[in-house]
Structure formats: structure tokens, C-alpha cells
Design an enzyme around this catalytic site. Sequence first.
Site, PDB file in Angstrom:
ATOM      1  N   ASP A 164      37.639  42.887  55.148  1.00  0.00           N
ATOM      2  CA  ASP A 164      37.978  42.699  56.564  1.00  0.00           C
ATOM      3  C   ASP A 164      37.264  43.767  57.391  1.00  0.00           C
ATOM      4  O   ASP A 164      36.580  44.630  56.866  1.00  0.00           O
ATOM      5  CB  ASP A 164      39.500  42.774  56.758  1.00  0.00           C
ATOM      6  CG  ASP A 164      40.054  44.149  56.416  1.00  0.00           C
ATOM      7  OD1 ASP A 164      39.554  44.769  55.456  1.00  0.00           O
ATOM      8  OD2 ASP A 164      40.972  44.633  57.106  1.00  0.00           O
ATOM      9  N   HIS A 483      35.172  38.387  48.368  1.00  0.00           N
ATOM     10  CA  HIS A 483      35.830  38.240  49.671  1.00  0.00           C
ATOM     11  C   HIS A 483      35.350  39.402  50.534  1.00  0.00           C
ATOM     12  O   HIS A 483      35.977  40.459  50.604  1.00  0.00           O
ATOM     13  CB  HIS A 483      37.353  38.275  49.503  1.00  0.00           C
ATOM     14  CG  HIS A 483      38.100  38.152  50.797  1.00  0.00           C
ATOM     15  ND1 HIS A 483      38.405  36.959  51.372  1.00  0.00           N
ATOM     16  CD2 HIS A 483      38.581  39.103  51.642  1.00  0.00           C
ATOM     17  CE1 HIS A 483      39.056  37.154  52.507  1.00  0.00           C
ATOM     18  NE2 HIS A 483      39.174  38.450  52.687  1.00  0.00           N
ATOM     19  N   ASP A 529      36.270  34.350  40.661  1.00  0.00           N
ATOM     20  CA  ASP A 529      35.192  34.719  41.588  1.00  0.00           C
ATOM     21  C   ASP A 529      35.144  33.692  42.711  1.00  0.00           C
ATOM     22  O   ASP A 529      34.275  32.829  42.738  1.00  0.00           O
ATOM     23  CB  ASP A 529      33.858  34.788  40.831  1.00  0.00           C
ATOM     24  CG  ASP A 529      32.715  35.124  41.773  1.00  0.00           C
ATOM     25  OD1 ASP A 529      32.982  35.703  42.842  1.00  0.00           O
ATOM     26  OD2 ASP A 529      31.561  34.797  41.437  1.00  0.00           O
ATOM     27  N   GLU A 538      38.265  40.923  46.516  1.00  0.00           N
ATOM     28  CA  GLU A 538      37.811  41.652  47.694  1.00  0.00           C
ATOM     29  C   GLU A 538      37.072  42.920  47.268  1.00  0.00           C
ATOM     30  O   GLU A 538      37.064  43.290  46.086  1.00  0.00           O
ATOM     31  CB  GLU A 538      39.025  42.002  48.583  1.00  0.00           C
ATOM     32  CG  GLU A 538      38.611  42.455  49.976  1.00  0.00           C
ATOM     33  CD  GLU A 538      39.760  42.465  50.983  1.00  0.00           C
ATOM     34  OE1 GLU A 538      40.856  41.966  50.665  1.00  0.00           O
ATOM     35  OE2 GLU A 538      39.542  42.988  52.093  1.00  0.00           O
TER      36      GLU A 538
HETATM   37  O1  9MR Z   1      44.590  47.522  48.462  1.00  0.00           O
HETATM   38  C1  9MR Z   1      45.776  47.090  49.082  1.00  0.00           C
HETATM   39  C2  9MR Z   1      46.750  46.641  48.020  1.00  0.00           C
HETATM   40  O2  9MR Z   1      47.116  47.706  47.189  1.00  0.00           O
HETATM   41  C3  9MR Z   1      47.961  46.021  48.677  1.00  0.00           C
HETATM   42  O3  9MR Z   1      48.777  45.469  47.676  1.00  0.00           O
HETATM   43  C4  9MR Z   1      47.531  44.945  49.663  1.00  0.00           C
HETATM   44  C5  9MR Z   1      48.684  44.294  50.385  1.00  0.00           C
HETATM   45  O4  9MR Z   1      49.326  45.174  51.219  1.00  0.00           O
HETATM   46  O5  9MR Z   1      46.635  45.476  50.628  1.00  0.00           O
HETATM   47  C6  9MR Z   1      45.465  46.009  50.075  1.00  0.00           C
HETATM   48  O6  9MR Z   1      44.705  46.554  51.083  1.00  0.00           O
HETATM   49  C7  9MR Z   1      44.014  45.666  51.931  1.00  0.00           C
HETATM   50  C8  9MR Z   1      44.356  46.111  53.346  1.00  0.00           C
HETATM   51  O7  9MR Z   1      45.699  45.850  53.606  1.00  0.00           O
HETATM   52  C9  9MR Z   1      43.468  45.464  54.396  1.00  0.00           C
HETATM   53  N1  9MR Z   1      42.083  45.596  54.060  1.00  0.00           N
HETATM   54  C10 9MR Z   1      41.747  45.078  52.744  1.00  0.00           C
HETATM   55  C11 9MR Z   1      42.519  45.834  51.686  1.00  0.00           C
HETATM   56  C12 9MR Z   1      42.086  45.444  50.277  1.00  0.00           C
HETATM   57  O8  9MR Z   1      42.486  44.186  49.906  1.00  0.00           O
END
Ligand code: 9MR
Length: 558
Positions: A164, A483, A529, A538
Site C-alpha cells: 500500500d 501484492h 502467489d 505482500e
Molecule cells: O504486518 C502486519 C501484520 O502483522 C498484521 O497482522 C496486519 C493486520 O493488522 O497488518 C500488517 O501490516 C500491514 C499494514 O497494516 C498496512 N501496510 C501493509 C502491512 C503489511 O501487510
Amino acid sequence: MLTIYNKKKEKKYGDDSPYGIFVDQAGYFTESRKTAVIPFETDIFAITDENGEKHFEGKATAFGHDDCSDDDIYIADFTDLKRPGSYRVTADGKTSALFHIGDTVYSRLLNDVSKAFYFMRCGMALEERYAGAFAHAKCHCSEAEMLAEGGFRKITGGWHDAGDYGRYVSSGACACAHLLYAFKLFPGVFAKQELGIPESGSGFPDIISECRYELEWLLKMQRDDGAAYHKETTMRHASFIMPERDNEQMYVFTISSSATADLCAVCALAASVFVHYDDEFAKRLQRAALRAYNWLEDHPEFVGFYNPAGCDTGLYAEESDVDNRYWAAAEMYSLTGEKRYQDTFRSLFKSPYFDGKTYIKLALGHGHIGGLGSLAYMMADREDRDNDVAQKIKDLLVSEAYWLRDKALKNGYGCTLEDYEYYWGSNMTVLHNGVKFILAHMLTGSREFYDCALEQAHVLLGRNAMGYCYVTGYGEFKPVHPHYRPTIADGVEPCIPGMVIGGPNHDLSDPYAKEIVPVGTPPMKCYADDERCYSLNEVAIYWNSPAVMLFAGIEALK
Ligand code: 9MR
Ligand code: ZN
């Protein structure tokens, strides 16, 4: 097996790897232990080069059943093959992906996982001469609305967080701190590194210039009274578009005490590095750290973060800030040597918060970040440091390393994770454990820990139950649909190389993962994937940053 098609690729789950034998696709050092995993019963295996010529033959040894993957495992040990080259393992008509033997097999990888941060830069154009085919116009330069106090401010720069385009203080501070520690611990590796970024050739190590790009943004995220705003994002995640096309209103959200402590800590740490390169900048960092620290002292209560209604961007919410404050106090003490910080650190070291949760004192973030505080205190070069506390930290780390080693020995793939540990971003944990082995090796001089660190690299890079090399751009079998919005939208065929993929996640925390991965899939195989699967596929800055630490350590100490 349930068959659900991924529309884009017309591929079904379980059909993934064309290879039946799993190796580290980047490779193995000539003198190190070399093993492949054969997940079926077999006897003799062979190693052949690209022309099919045989260079080694051995007998696979039965390992037994592995719970994380539900595989019956045989190990092909070809440690004795020391001739540099490119090879495949074959057995019973099955083969592995190509891999390499040599002493520079990780060199380019370290460069690429470091350069990945440049590609994450927000607020500036990525020019073709540095970004090649991945060049794009500048993004996210409009004013952000200040949600708490009203009004608008231009707060640009920093790294995009992940797939993101959000920018979050805690995750950015954590990733930046990893890069700074990689540099502090292994300066020689970075002195030689040429990343090909705009600042290259400036006289500063490139990794330090890259950190500065993030730090300049972090400094802007500090409120006048010293507190740090938690994040700067749009209200909702962008669709799959290039960053410069994401023109939704940006917001600077409320403050949190965890973000404030993280900002304090990383600024103090950075000041200790920049003092050797740019005194003016080091002073700015130190002033920011002090203001954040004073705010923390004036506000001992935990200030959490919550998304306002209608917001779906990342939370990075924590339940406590004790570990963040622990880190901040340690960095401030390390930087200044002042009693005030050492007293706080020592009392936090004994805080009941850590009772029964001492692992938090070794956790390298995100989430729990006490490990960086412990590292700071261990490395603090101060005469009045409490050596009893420092020794306790060392003992904790070394006993954790033994515990992790034993877990890896029980796993068919040599992975330190147990079945319950395959949550969102599990590859981060693999990397953290690799870093802990490197630190334990440095503390004890025991080569065994260095070898354990290599084993975690092998797991990440393809010797795992899916056979994927979980770093983009490496090997024959790797994720090609991460992603990651720029990769989805840029129309360029290859991925930006050097990005660490989140990896298997047995919670299947997004709707597409739930659709694609069959119910009952063993944890190490809960991966696909597919670009829609943000909880499996991601990329993120704080998944790349421990890779920089690990591979820098591997290179420096080999
Ligand atoms: O890495 C994060 C993971 O440990 C959490 O379980 C998840 C849900 O809260 O969020 C992940 O972090 C994401 C963040 O919220 C927004 N940017 C992308 C991050 C990686 O997926
Ligand atoms: Zn941007």
C-alpha cells in the site's frame, strides 16, 4: 484437493512448483553445509550441472514426518561438493530449481534487498537512471489534512510502507533502525556498497543516505510538543494504481505514545550514526529525540491508536508502549550516557510487564520491539553501564538462540518456526531468527550459530515446503505476482528485485487467500502467489529490513 482457479493465471493451488526437490535458489557457500529437502521417499540423489553432467552422488537420509508441512522428508546432504558452479539436485526423476555454489552467492541479493528501500520512496520521482524500467513520477505531494487539530500541512517523503502507499511512524522507525543497526554492526559491508541512488557518490554510505530519506519524513511527523503522529495515509487503500495516480486526500492521524517512543529511539540511534557524517543533521535528530523523550516522561500513560470510522489503512496499534519506551531509554542512554535514561532503562528492564514475556526483550519489531532496546544497551559504550543488566541481556539472547536452534533441528526444512507461528508475515520471523543467530554468533564466537543463520536464509530462499524463493527476482521459482501496487500497475514484466514476501500465513487473513488455499492446508503451505492475497503475498519495509541485517551479517562474518 479443492480446486479453485486463480483467474489471472489459470493456475490452481497445489500445482505451484514445477520442481519436486527444494533448495536455496540463491545458493550455498563453498565451505558451508549444503542440504536440499526431498519431500518423498527416495534413496540415491545426484547433483548435475546445467549441461546435465553429474558432479556428486549421495544417499538421502530419512528425516521423518514434518508437521508444519505435513511432508515425509528426506535430506540430500551435498556439503562435500565444493566446486563453484550452478547445479540441480535430482532424485527419482524429480529435480530441483537451479542453485549456485560459490562465495558470492548472496552479494547481489544484499544489494537488491537494500536498494528496495529506494523503490519505496514517496514524494519524489524515481528517475530512470536509478530506477530503470521501474521509474515513475513523484507521488503523494499534496497537503495532508491534520485530523486532530484541523488545517492542512505538507508532510511529504519517507518510504511507502508496503504493497500500500501508507506511511506509518512505527513501521518506518523499525525498518530504518534495522538498516542503521546493520550499518553499525557491519560497516565494512556497506562501505563498499553501491546502490545507484541519487545520493550515490556523495561520500556517505548509500544505506545511510537511504535512512536519511526516511528520517527527514519522520522528523516532519513530530508535533511541536514532541509527540509523534501515528501515520499519514489516505482514508482507504488505493486501488491497484501507480503511486502518482493516487490523488485521494491524505490525512495525518492522531498521535500515539508508541509512535512517539519509536520516533525518539530511531532519532537517537540515527544521531549516533550521523554524528560521524553530518553534525548538523545529527543535532537535529538529537533535539527531536529529546523532545519526544520529554513528552514521554510528561505523559507516562499509554496513548493508543484507533482508526477513525471509515478508515481501512494499517493500524499498527499496540497494547502497550513499555517495550517502545524501553527502546527509547536505551537509545537515549547509548547516545548521551546520561543517568536519567539509564535509570529509566534499568527500571523498565525489571518492569512486571515483561514477567513471563521475556521474549519481548528480544523482539525485533514490528509489534514488539524490545529487542532493539536490548541491542542498544548491549552495544552502549559507556563506563557506567550496568554490566549485570547487559550480561543478563546477553544470556537471554544466547539461550534464545539455543532454543531456536533446537526448534530448527526438529523441523524437516530446518526452519525455526513451529506450526503455530505461521501468521501474517511469517518470513519476517524467519529473518528475525536469522538475525538473532548472527548476534548470538557475535556474542559467543560459536560458528554453530552462524551456520544456523545460514539455514534460515536457505529456508527463505527456497528450501521450504512451497519451494518458492521468497525474495522477488531471485531463482527460477519465485513469486511473480506480489501484492505490491507498482508491480501490478506498471506494465513491466519482471518484478523489482530484492523484495521480501510476507509468506505463509495459516490464518489466511484475506478473503482471496481463504478462497484459494484449501481448508486444512498445513501452515508452511498456506501461501499463494496471487496479487490479491495481501495477507500472504505482500511486501513491506520491515520485512526487507531484517533481510538487510541478516545478509549483511552473513557477508561480514563469512
Ligand atoms: O504486518 C502486519 C501484520 O502483522 C498484521 O497482522 C496486519 C493486520 O493488522 O497488518 C500488517 O501490516 C500491514 C499494514 O497494516 C498496512 N501496510 C501493509 C502491512 C503489511 O501487510
Ligand atoms: Zn507516494
